[in-house]
Design an enzyme around this catalytic site. Sequence first.
Site, PDB file in Angstrom:
ATOM      1  N   HIS A 210       0.791  -1.228   0.000  1.00  0.00           N
ATOM      2  CA  HIS A 210       0.000   0.000   0.000  1.00  0.00           C
ATOM      3  C   HIS A 210       0.826   1.282   0.000  1.00  0.00           C
ATOM      4  CE1 HIS A 210       0.543   0.927   4.349  1.00  0.00           C
ATOM      5  NE2 HIS A 210       0.592  -0.367   4.482  1.00  0.00           N
TER       6      HIS A 210
HETATM    7  N1  UDP Z   1      -3.629  -6.385   8.717  1.00  0.00           N
HETATM    8  C1  UDP Z   1      -4.910  -6.912   8.836  1.00  0.00           C
HETATM    9  N2  UDP Z   1      -5.599  -7.248   7.700  1.00  0.00           N
HETATM   10  C2  UDP Z   1      -5.056  -7.113   6.462  1.00  0.00           C
HETATM   11  C3  UDP Z   1      -3.737  -6.581   6.342  1.00  0.00           C
HETATM   12  C4  UDP Z   1      -3.063  -6.214   7.494  1.00  0.00           C
HETATM   13  O1  UDP Z   1      -5.420  -7.073   9.954  1.00  0.00           O
HETATM   14  O2  UDP Z   1      -5.726  -7.446   5.474  1.00  0.00           O
HETATM   15  C5  UDP Z   1      -2.909  -5.973   9.951  1.00  0.00           C
HETATM   16  C6  UDP Z   1      -1.547  -6.565  10.156  1.00  0.00           C
HETATM   17  O3  UDP Z   1      -1.626  -7.814  10.826  1.00  0.00           O
HETATM   18  C7  UDP Z   1      -0.868  -5.506  11.019  1.00  0.00           C
HETATM   19  C8  UDP Z   1      -1.493  -4.205  10.506  1.00  0.00           C
HETATM   20  O4  UDP Z   1      -2.682  -4.575   9.832  1.00  0.00           O
HETATM   21  O5  UDP Z   1      -1.220  -5.691  12.381  1.00  0.00           O
HETATM   22  C9  UDP Z   1      -0.565  -3.462   9.580  1.00  0.00           C
HETATM   23  O6  UDP Z   1      -1.238  -2.383   9.077  1.00  0.00           O
HETATM   24  P1  UDP Z   1      -0.756  -1.581   7.780  1.00  0.00           P
HETATM   25  O7  UDP Z   1      -0.054  -2.508   6.845  1.00  0.00           O
HETATM   26  O8  UDP Z   1      -1.951  -0.840   7.304  1.00  0.00           O
HETATM   27  O9  UDP Z   1       0.208  -0.509   8.385  1.00  0.00           O
HETATM   28  P2  UDP Z   1       1.788  -0.358   8.524  1.00  0.00           P
HETATM   29  O10 UDP Z   1       2.267  -1.476   9.400  1.00  0.00           O
HETATM   30  O11 UDP Z   1       2.350  -0.414   7.156  1.00  0.00           O
HETATM   31  O12 UDP Z   1       1.961   0.964   9.177  1.00  0.00           O
END
Ligand code: UDP
Length: 364
Positions: A210
Site C-alpha cells: 500500500h
Molecule cells: N492487517 C490486517 N488485515 C489485512 C492486512 C493487514 O489485519 O488485510 C494488519 C496486520 O496484521 C498488522 C497491521 O494490519 O497488524 C498493519 O497495518 P498496515 O499494513 O496498514 O500498516 P503499517 O504497518 O504499514 O503501518
Amino acid sequence: MAIFTVVAGARPNFMKIAPIIHAFQKKQREGVEVKFRLIHTGQHYDKKMSGDFFEQLNIPEPDANLGGGGGTQAEQTAAIMVAFEKELMENRPDLVIVVGDVTSTLACSIAAKKLGIDVAHVEGGIRSGDLSMPEEINRMVTDSITDHFFTTSEIANTNLRKAGVPEEKIHFVGNTMIDTLLAQMPNFKKPEGEIFDGLEAGNYFVMTMHRPANVDQEKSLKDMIDAILSGTGGLPIVFPVHPRTAKNLQSLGINAPNLLLCEPLGYLEFNYLVKNAKGVITDSGGVTEETSVMNVPCITLRDNTERPETITLGTNELVGTNPQNLPPYLEKIMSGNWKKYQEIPLWDGKTAQRIVDILITHYS
Ligand code: UDP
C-alpha cells in the site's frame, strides 16, 4: 486522579492501543484511581479498516469519533487538529498517548502540546531516514515534542539519545503490537470464503502492498506483481487489497488464477493466513514485526526500514522496490532456506503493562 487520553486513527494504530486500553481497564478493576478517554480520529473509517478491529480486539467504543477522514494530507491533519483541540478543551487530560506514525499521531500530538498537555509517544524513536514517506515526517515531528518515549528497540533508544533526548524521557518497554499478536494467537481463524478453501499450510504466500512508491504507478505495480508471480512456482498468493491499492490494481488487467485478491481481512483471519504461510511479501512495517515473531519468512518491498531489528534478529529481508531484486529471495523461500527468528528483547507480550505502570506512577 490521573486522566489519560488515548488516540487511535488508522488500521495499524488499533493493534497498538488495544493492550494499553486493556492494561488501564485492569488497573481500574484492581481499584487503582485512573481514568482514560479513547478518541478515534476517524482517519480510517470503513468497517474493514476500522470497525472490525474494535470488535475483534475487544476495544471499547471510542468516547468520541472526530470524523477526520478523507482529503489530502494537510486537509486531514487540519481537520483532526481542529476537532482534537476542541475535545481536549472540553475534556482536559494530564497526558495524551499517541501511537505509531500516522497522520493522527502527528496532528494530535501538536494539538495537545500547544495546549500545554504532555504527550507520550508509543513506538517513539524509530527512523527510516526516508523523508519521502509521510510516516517519517510524522515520526520526526511527533518526537520533537514528546515528553515520554516508549520504545520498541535499542536502536530507537540510540536515535533518541543522538537527538539529545534526556535519558529519563526514554522508556524501553517493547512492542504493544506484539502484545496483541501474542494475546490473539489462540483466536486466529481461517477466513471464510471459497477462495481460501484450497489453501494448504506452508504452501501459499501472503502479500500486502500500500505504499505510494509501490502502488501509485500502474507500471511498477504490474512489474512487481509479475515478478512475484513468476518466482513463486504457481503457489496461491493471497493478496488482501488495501483501499489505496484497489483503484490501480483494477486497471492492470492481471489474470493469474493463483493470485487470490480479496478485501482487507480481519486481524484474526489475516494473521491466521500469515502464521501458516510459506512466506510473506509486504511493504507494511507492522507485518515485518508480526512475521518475525511468528518465524515466517518475510520479504519487504522497500529500500529502507525504521525497524532494522526485524532484519538482524527477525525473519525480514529488505529487498527494495526494484522487481529485479526479487528472484534470489523468492528462491530462498521456495527452497526452505530462510533465516530463523531470534528473540527480540522485550517483545514478550507485557509491554502495555509496563507503559501503564510507568504512566500511573508518574501522574499519580
Ligand atoms: N492487517 C490486517 N488485515 C489485512 C492486512 C493487514 O489485519 O488485510 C494488519 C496486520 O496484521 C498488522 C497491521 O494490519 O497488524 C498493519 O497495518 P498496515 O499494513 O496498514 O500498516 P503499517 O504497518 O504499514 O503501518
